[in-house]
Design an enzyme around this catalytic site. Structure first.
Site, short mmCIF file in Angstrom:
data_model
loop_
_atom_site.label_atom_id
_atom_site.label_comp_id
_atom_site.label_asym_id
_atom_site.label_seq_id
_atom_site.Cartn_x
_atom_site.Cartn_y
_atom_site.Cartn_z
N HIS A 1 17.79 5.24 -11.02
CA HIS A 1 16.96 5.27 -9.81
C HIS A 1 16.44 6.67 -9.53
O HIS A 1 15.88 6.92 -8.47
CB HIS A 1 17.75 4.73 -8.62
CG HIS A 1 18.07 3.27 -8.73
ND1 HIS A 1 19.22 2.80 -9.31
CD2 HIS A 1 17.36 2.17 -8.37
CE1 HIS A 1 19.22 1.49 -9.29
NE2 HIS A 1 18.11 1.08 -8.73
N ARG B 1 10.53 0.48 -4.17
CA ARG B 1 10.86 -0.75 -4.90
C ARG B 1 10.75 -1.95 -3.96
O ARG B 1 11.42 -2.02 -2.93
CB ARG B 1 12.28 -0.64 -5.47
CG ARG B 1 12.82 -1.93 -6.06
CD ARG B 1 12.25 -2.22 -7.42
NE ARG B 1 12.96 -3.33 -8.05
CZ ARG B 1 12.38 -4.27 -8.76
NH1 ARG B 1 11.07 -4.27 -8.92
NH2 ARG B 1 13.08 -5.23 -9.33
N ILE C 1 21.70 -2.02 -19.71
CA ILE C 1 21.99 -3.10 -18.78
C ILE C 1 21.03 -4.28 -18.93
O ILE C 1 21.33 -5.38 -18.48
CB ILE C 1 21.99 -2.56 -17.33
CG1 ILE C 1 22.99 -1.43 -17.20
CG2 ILE C 1 22.33 -3.66 -16.33
CD1 ILE C 1 24.41 -1.79 -17.62
N GLU D 1 27.40 -7.49 -1.88
CA GLU D 1 26.41 -7.55 -0.79
C GLU D 1 26.61 -8.78 0.09
O GLU D 1 26.41 -8.75 1.30
CB GLU D 1 25.02 -7.55 -1.40
CG GLU D 1 23.89 -7.92 -0.49
CD GLU D 1 22.62 -8.20 -1.27
OE1 GLU D 1 21.93 -9.17 -0.97
OE2 GLU D 1 22.34 -7.43 -2.21
N HIS E 1 27.40 -7.40 -14.50
CA HIS E 1 26.97 -6.08 -14.02
C HIS E 1 26.92 -6.07 -12.51
O HIS E 1 26.45 -7.03 -11.89
CB HIS E 1 25.59 -5.74 -14.57
CG HIS E 1 25.01 -4.48 -13.98
ND1 HIS E 1 25.54 -3.23 -14.22
CD2 HIS E 1 23.98 -4.29 -13.11
CE1 HIS E 1 24.86 -2.33 -13.54
NE2 HIS E 1 23.92 -2.94 -12.86
N SER F 1 16.92 -4.51 -18.90
CA SER F 1 15.47 -4.30 -18.95
C SER F 1 15.14 -2.93 -19.52
O SER F 1 15.91 -1.98 -19.40
CB SER F 1 14.86 -4.44 -17.56
OG SER F 1 15.44 -3.50 -16.67
N GLU G 1 0.82 -1.21 0.00
CA GLU G 1 0.00 0.00 0.00
C GLU G 1 0.86 1.27 0.00
O GLU G 1 0.52 2.26 -0.66
CB GLU G 1 -0.92 0.01 1.23
CG GLU G 1 -2.00 -1.07 1.20
CD GLU G 1 -1.58 -2.38 1.85
OE1 GLU G 1 -2.46 -3.16 2.24
OE2 GLU G 1 -0.35 -2.61 1.99
N CYS H 1 22.01 0.88 -14.43
CA CYS H 1 21.29 -0.34 -14.11
C CYS H 1 20.18 -0.51 -15.15
O CYS H 1 20.08 0.26 -16.10
CB CYS H 1 20.73 -0.24 -12.69
SG CYS H 1 20.37 -1.82 -11.90
N ASP I 1 24.51 -11.11 -14.77
CA ASP I 1 24.50 -10.05 -13.76
C ASP I 1 24.85 -10.58 -12.37
O ASP I 1 24.30 -11.60 -11.94
CB ASP I 1 23.11 -9.40 -13.68
CG ASP I 1 22.80 -8.57 -14.91
OD1 ASP I 1 23.74 -8.11 -15.57
OD2 ASP I 1 21.60 -8.37 -15.20
#
Length: 767
Positions: free
Chosen positions: A703, A524, A440, A614, A650, A442, A16, A735, A608
């Site tokens: 972004h 996101r 990249i 991370e 990537h 999409s 929401e 990206c 990718d």
């Protein structure tokens, strides 16, 4: 024995907040409308925890975008370029950039929150930075909870984590030098919180899970001594999560706080380390026994062993039970999956989402206190039965997959020739210009694309109708790329819902939710697949649409794949075998796909790995073991092709300095990285290392809704070409373009191509 939840998901069970925020950005709803929806979500969250009986319910764990951005606003840490904006306009501009009303400002940098897939906004610091208490958000949420009869536990990010997660934007100083400036503002905030009658304040210092220098440890001592001298009645809960305190344990135990929280899911051994010292004193020990990072049910028997051990040494009143970290990282409610055919009932019994984890905390408390009522005992029996069934389930194990992993050889992760040889062969075969342009992967997923895919999944659109629709979207995108003269094209990925979920849906060993949404950044959200068993690929996954795209153009079309480490990191991963084994299983599945793409005539294949950095453990002593298997998994997936086939990878929103040698060991022919927000700063690691392979430093921040001008892109490319050989530079966005709208995408990419052409002219003129 109190129960504590460090934080709760905030986007809403059905996203929401995401929908409302994006409507606000489009001017479809007002700021008041957005605030009302946010308030309703907070109240629902508090009621859910209250109904489950949780004692310490958080406030200020809610955010419109990001909790680090929130503390920046609270402390008045606002970069100068945003000072002409106010309120939510300023807030979202800091996160996303702003381009309207004669104002054009770039967003702040964004990177990963420790080793999670959550992205935070990076605080910016300058020499002689000043701070001021600039927001009443925290106080308003305390009051809002009180209006419901809930005396909440506010959550704030501690001063050392705040400073160390930020970045100096000019040379000549260390951000820790700002501690004396920021502590008085924290004092103001603590005094305001105390006025609300708050009993406990949660201060998050997850930086304690990392390697800290002597200077950083001294800063922690200084900050908490300062806090202890503030005349308030509020008690401090110091929280650390995602790993052990490690070398910081003695420091943490000696800090003047009333409650110390430890993550015993990630690091159960630190409980023994604490209990065998006498440094805990009269501090309350908060045990994070319920996993805030994964979705598997708790093992009550193991948790109770830890709880009983702490109780025996400290007593019941000195032990609390709670989540290992914030539940921000898990979905809302497993009950929403009641009619989900994709989630097998056998798998579902092994899962617990945020609401179920609240139940687990309460049952563990009852069992620990020997309150063995019918409800608690029923939960215990059900829990034990489910955990035992998982150990022997035929769904999980595949002997063929395990044998294939066991039979891997060192040569399976090596290309035929070294890069210098491959580069010459690829240049001869591909004949690309200097500064080759590409994207990249999409392209914008419009409302029509999403609706058509949803109708197809519901059976409202036939396979033929769906294929015809995807075919048209793909062809239109190919034609647009040809028209603006991009050099290497992509098919647009209109058939894909998410870069991990799409692959997981076609691999064995995965399961999926309908409402398992988790916030990645801002608005996101992703639905991480669940890896419950051994992974294999029954059939080709991407060849159909990549081959179609290549068949309708004379330009090269990249095959687009998600790498094994990213599929692993962005899924909820089984915890009954080493992650390295699961990663190798995925790598072999991707290897098969790479081979099929090459056999189908695809000459450039992108694998990718944005999640590689991370996944790096928080302590350096654990890095080598992780990097060894993670890099090898990528190489397994990529090394099946001929020298002439160009492999791209990537990475985005990561600091590369510490792992640049490992990135080089990946041996991808081309790596594309995010660099636009930092104005090519991230390239420094590659330059200092003398990175030999080709690089595409991103020049378009996808972004942000901003459209970079040709001059802006050319400025960035000039910086890149001053650092790298022109023959090794690609030109591309940061990206994928999935979240952008078509008008801004078209303008930005036209500017990108024109900038590349100008760079070619410059190089030609110099020659």
């Amino acid at each position: 024995m109190k129960t504590i939840v460090l934080g709760y998901p905030r986007v809403g069970e059905k996203r929401e907040l995401k929908k409302a925020t994006e409507s606000y950005w489009k001017n479809d709803i007002s700021e008041d409308d957005l605030s009302l929806i946010a308030s309703q979500l907070r109240k629902k969250t508090w009621r859910t925890q209250q109904d489950q009986g949780i004692d310490l319910i958080s406030s200020n764990d809610f955010s419109m975008y990001d909790q680090v951005l929130d503390i920046c606003i609270t402390l008045g840490c606002i970069p100068e370029r945003f000072k002409n904006l106010n309120g939510l306009e300023q807030y979202f501009a800091m996160a996303r950039g702003y381009q309207a009303n004669g104002i054009d400002v770039t967003a702040m940098e964004m990177t990963k929150w420790f080793d999670t897939n959550y992205h935070y906004i990076v605080p910016e610091f300058v020499k002689n930075q000043t701070f001021n208490l600039n927001s009443d958000k925290i106080i308003n949420e305390i009051k809002e909870a009180l209006s419901l009869g809930i005396s909440s536990k506010p959550v704030i990010i501690g001063p050392i984590t705040f400073l160390l997660l930020g970045k100096e934007k000019e040379e000549g100083f260390n951000r820790l030098e700002l501690l004396d400036e920021v502590l008085p503002v924290y004092q103001e905030l603590l005094l305001e919180i105390d006025k609300q009658g708050v009993e406990y304040l949660q201060i998050d210092e997850p930086i304690l899970a990392t390697d800290l220098s002597f200077q950083e440890q001294q800063a922690l001592k200084k900050a908490y001594k300062y806090f202890s001298e503030i005349k308030v009645d509020v008690k401090y809960i110091l929280t650390n999560y995602f790993d052990c305190y490690g070398e910081n344990l003695e420091l943490a135990l000696q800090l003047p706080v009333q409650v110390l929280h430890i993550d015993v899911v990630r690091c159960s051994m630190q409980l023994d380390d604490i209990l065998k010292t006498n440094l805990i004193g009269d501090k309350i020990l908060s045990l994070g026994v319920v996993d805030g990072r994964n979705i598997w049910i708790n093992d009550f028997e193991k948790s109770l062993q830890l709880i009983k051990k702490a109780q025996a040494k400290l007593g019941e009143d000195q032990v609390w039970l709670g989540t290992s970290c914030s539940l921000l990282h898990v979905p809302y409610n497993l009950e929403l999956e009641e009619h989900n055919a994709q989630l097998k009932s056998e798998v579902k019994q092994w899962l617990a989402f945020a609401k179920q984890k609240l139940q687990e905390i309460m049952v563990l408390k009852q069992l620990a206190l020997n309150e063995k009522n019918d409800t608690a005992m029923s939960f215990f029996v059900k829990n034990k039965k489910a955990n035992n069934s998982r150990k022997v389930s035929a769904l999980i194990h595949n002997n063929v997959v395990n044998r294939r992993v066991d039979n891997l050889k060192p040569t399976d992760s090596e290309r035929v020739s070294q890069f210098s040889v491959r580069q010459q062969l690829q240049r001869k075969a591909l004949k690309l210009p200097l500064f080759p342009t590409t994207t990249i992967g999409s392209f914008p997923q419009t409302k029509e694309v999403r609706q058509t895919r949803a109708k197809f999944k519901k059976g409202q659109v036939s396979q033929d109708e769906y294929d015809a629709f995807i075919q048209k979207e793909t062809e239109d995108t190919i034609r647009f790329q040809e028209k603006i003269d991009l050099d290497v094209l992509v098919h647009g990925e209109f058939e894909r819902n998410d870069m991990v979920e799409y692959f997981g849906e076609q691999l064995e060993g995965f399961s999926f939710t309908k409402f398992g949404w988790v916030q990645s950044y801002g608005s996101r959200c992703v639905k991480p697949p669940i890896i419950f068993g051994d992974v294999s690929r029954p059939k080709p996954m991407t060849v159909k649409w990549s081959s179609y795209a290549q068949s309708i153009t004379k330009k090269y079309v990249k095959g687009m794949l998600t790498g094994p480490v990213t599929i692993l990191q962005w899924s909820f991963v089984r915890n009954d075998q080493p992650r390295s084994v699961t990663c190798n299983q995925i790598a072999l599945a991707i290897r098969d796909e790479v081979r099929d793409l090459e056999d189908a005539g695809v000459k450039i294949i992108q694998i990718d790995e944005p999640a590689l950095r991370e996944g790096l453990p928080l302590r350096k002593e654990d890095w080598k073991a992780y990097l060894d298997w993670a890099i090898n998994a990528f190489k397994i997936s990529a090394s099946v092709v001929k020298d002439e086939t160009q492999i791209h990878t990537h990475m985005c929103y990561s600091e590369f300095n510490d792992i640049i040698e490992s990135i080089a060991q990946m041996d991808a022919d081309v790596i594309t990285i995010e660099t636009s927000r930092s104005e090519m700063e991230l390239l420094k690691a590659f330059v200092d290392f003398k990175y030999p392979n080709e690089i595409g430093p991103g020049v378009y921040d996808i972004h942000s809704p901003r459209v970079p001008s040709q001059e802006e892109i050319e400025y960035l490319l000039d910086k890149a070409s001053s650092l790298l050989p022109s023959g090794n530079i690609w030109v591309n966005p940061d990206c994928g373009l999935k979240t952008r709208d078509w008008p801004e995408t078209k303008t930005a990419l036209k500017n990108l191509v024109q900038s590349a052409n100008r760079m070619r002219e410059k190089v030609t003129n110099v020659v």
